[in-house]
Write an enzyme that holds these catalytic residues in place. Structure first.
Site, PDB file in Angstrom:
ATOM      1  CB  CYS A  47      -0.913  -0.011   1.225  1.00 36.98           C
ATOM      2  SG  CYS A  47      -1.862   1.509   1.430  1.00 36.98           S
ATOM      3  CD  GLU A  70      -3.696  -0.617  -1.888  1.00 37.04           C
ATOM      4  OE1 GLU A  70      -4.415   0.180  -2.529  1.00 37.04           O
ATOM      5  OE2 GLU A  70      -3.362  -0.428  -0.707  1.00 37.04           O
TER       6      GLU A  70
END
Length: 620
Positions: A219, A292
């Site tokens: 991330c 993601e």
């Protein structure tokens, strides 16, 4: 024709050994021609330029393993280059980068991100509880404070809008899936891995901390990458981008440093882990990258987007016609090198007698010498030909007609070169089965096969795929695409002639030049007898593809051929990186309209990999 550069030393291995070497490592064994060589098996393209910002490049892990400068986190990021591109090409991300993302969509994203960041901060807390290393604890504490600061930034967004948007929404399924994954990992609940238990040793607890940081690092690195990438697209003379504050935050030195800090932390916590445990971290890293992408794809949009192209509204009633070159566009090694290798490996030795019933062939030594002569002659004449077609001055505007006329000289050269190959007899006596086996074992560019397979299997639009190639042997191409539904690809190329499964040395000439490719392109489009409009895409990498690239509605150049850019630029062709080009297109895209893709505009889009092509045309 391609340059005929071949191995400079005799090949002692039998054909079965040659065909079993799936990697066909010709590049490492062939001599390199001079710096401005023509298209050749090993030097058709100059080395790729450094990637813009931090776009991860394809790189074999075997080469990374010996690079002590690249840590574990860096290796994982490189291996996830494909996922990072899919995240960047997500419709939400492209709209955000362009600045025309509707404010309601951004508000929804911020609300979802608040839920995510709260879970992210909690995961840091759990990781800190699992390690007794003072330095690691300090780093984790600092990273957690950065997350809390990020949450305050999100609150400032809400205040600017005059709403309590973060308190009005509930997490969607993608957000829940991602946060559940993070908190489960931080609690020691990793799929397929036994938990540490109540009486866990310090080492076992540190291992859980490493797993947690491994799941969180993607991330940080992805947002640092996107921030920098989007920041380069901002107009330096304008402050009007509505999401400039968001972009500035993630491209800032502070956030970039935080991304490096968590990567260093992952490297530190992983030092004492076994290979099996490192595999667990890699799987967690990869899973987080996919989550993601799903997080971005789950953000609702109420506006038209130009990605993925296959969702273009007009294609619902029309047709997508995709054309592609083969050699070094789809392949790692040029097909002429494969055929040369087969010829030399299977040729009789000088002291071997040949029966009257056999096609008389040159010995392997004679073949090698002849191939070398043909190669050097082709290289020298090609360089001279390219220089002769270049106009004295750079064109002020794109001029297709002048370019096509200039490339007629290249066409004449290619035809003469092919005639010399036929007359030399170097392609005589090749066994058809050997060619097919070599084709089946050809290594295609990473992501090429998966792109074509997904494109052909799609049920959204009508798609036709055509391969246009100078290759001397269509059987080699068809064998390379023999897996799955790729047999449905339409191959347009030259063919070797055979007598009882052995090549006679003759070539049935169908496609020898840029002019031939352009003619085939036009004829294929004219052969469509229905009323559907064709949206055309051409993917290529060399001067031989230039006319087709410019004829197509969307011309995509893969790789970094210096000669292609040199010739194209001199005739007024503009080369634009695909993603920045899409950002500009998205800025112009409005409600109720279709993307304005016009062929013959003189604009070509450049990419570094098939992953970019896949992300643009098909999406995740």
């Amino acid at each position: 024709m391609r340059s005929l550069v071949i191995a400079s030393r005799p090949i002692a291995s039998p054909l079965t050994d040659f065909l079993s070497r799936r990697s066909l490592p010709l590049r490492s064994r062939l001599p390199r021609p001079r710096s401005q060589s023509p298209p050749s098996p090993i030097a058709r393209r100059s080395p790729p330029p450094p990637p813009p910002m931090a776009i991860p490049r394809a790189a074999p892990m075997s080469s990374i393993a010996v690079d002590n400068e690249v840590g574990l986190a860096g290796k994982f990021w490189i291996k996830c280059r494909r996922e990072s591109l899919f995240a960047m090409y997500a419709p939400f991300a492209l709209c955000l980068a362009s600045g025309n993302l509707k404010i309601d969509s951004f508000r929804h994203y911020i609300a979802q991100d608040v839920y995510f960041l709260n879970a992210f901060a909690r995961a840091y807390e759990l990781a800190e509880e699992c390690t007794d290393d003072d330095e690691a604890n300090v780093a984790i504490s600092k990273l957690r404070k950065d997350v809390l600061e990020e949450l305050r930034m999100h609150d400032s967004f809400a205040q600017e809008w005059g709403s309590e948007v973060t308190k009005e929404s509930t997490p969607n399924s993608a957000t829940v899936k991602y946060t559940d994954f993070l908190l489960a990992t931080a609690s020691g609940k990793v799929e397929g891995v036994k938990g540490p238990g109540k009486l866990a040793t310090p080492f076992e607890r540190t291992k859980v901390a490493a797993y947690t940081i491994g799941a969180m690092t993607p991330c940080m690195r992805l947002y640092a990458f996107l921030g920098k990438e989007f920041q380069t697209l901002l107009d330096a003379n304008k402050d009007s981008h509505p999401y400039k504050k968001w972009i500035d935050s993630y491209s800032s030195e502070g956030f970039q440093a935080a991304a490096l800090q968590i990567e260093d932390l992952l490297d530190k916590l992983s030092v004492s882990l076994t290979g099996e445990e490192l595999d667990v971290i890699e799987n967690l890293y990869h899973q987080a990258m996919k989550l993601e992408i799903e997080f971005f794809l789950a953000q609702p949009l109420t506006q038209p987007t130009i990605v993925p192209l296959i969702r273009e509204p007009s294609l619902a009633v029309n047709r997508l016609m995709l054309f592609s070159d083969f050699d070094l566009t789809c392949t790692v090694v040029d097909s002429s090198a494969i055929l040369a290798e087969i010829a030399i490996v299977t040729a009789p030795r000088t002291d071997t007698s040949q029966s009257e019933s056999q096609l008389v062939r040159m010995s392997s030594a004679e073949l090698r010498k002849t191939w070398d002569i043909l190669s050097r002659q082709y290289t020298e004449e090609y360089e001279q030909c390219i220089e002769s077609v270049m106009p004295a001055e750079k064109a002020e505007a794109f001029n297709y007609e002048a370019l096509a006329k200039a490339l007629e000289q290249l066409s004449d050269f290619e035809k003469r070169a092919n005639s010399r190959v036929i007359e030399s007899g170097v392609l005589k006596g090749l066994n058809l089965e050997d060619i097919k086996k070599a084709g089946e074992r050809m290594i295609l560019q990473d992501g090429c096969t998966s792109f074509f397979m997904k494109l052909i299997k799609n049920e959204i639009v009508d798609v036709n795929v055509h391969v246009l190639s100078y290759c001397w042997c269509g059987d080699l191409i068809r064998s390379a695409f023999c897996s799955g539904d790729l047999q449905l690809l339409n191959v347009h190329t030259n063919e070797l002639t055979f007598d009882e499964s052995f090549s006679t040395g003759e070539i049935v000439k169908k496609m020898e030049s840029p002019i031939d490719k352009a003619k085939a392109f036009d004829e294929i489009l004219m052969s469509r007898e229905d009323d559907k409009r064709n949206l055309t895409i051409y993917i290529g990498d060399s001067i031989g593809d230039l006319l087709c690239l410019l004829k197509a509605d969307i011309g995509i150049v893969i790789g970094s051929s210096s000669s292609l850019r040199k010739v194209g630029s001199q005739f007024g062709v503009s080369f634009i990186e695909l993603y920045p080009g899409l950002v500009e297109k998205q800025k112009e895209h409005s409600e109720g309209s279709s993307a304005d893709w016009k062929g013959s505009s003189g604009i070509l889009y450049t990419v570094s990999s098939w992953a970019e092509i896949h992300a643009f045309i098909l999406g995740w």
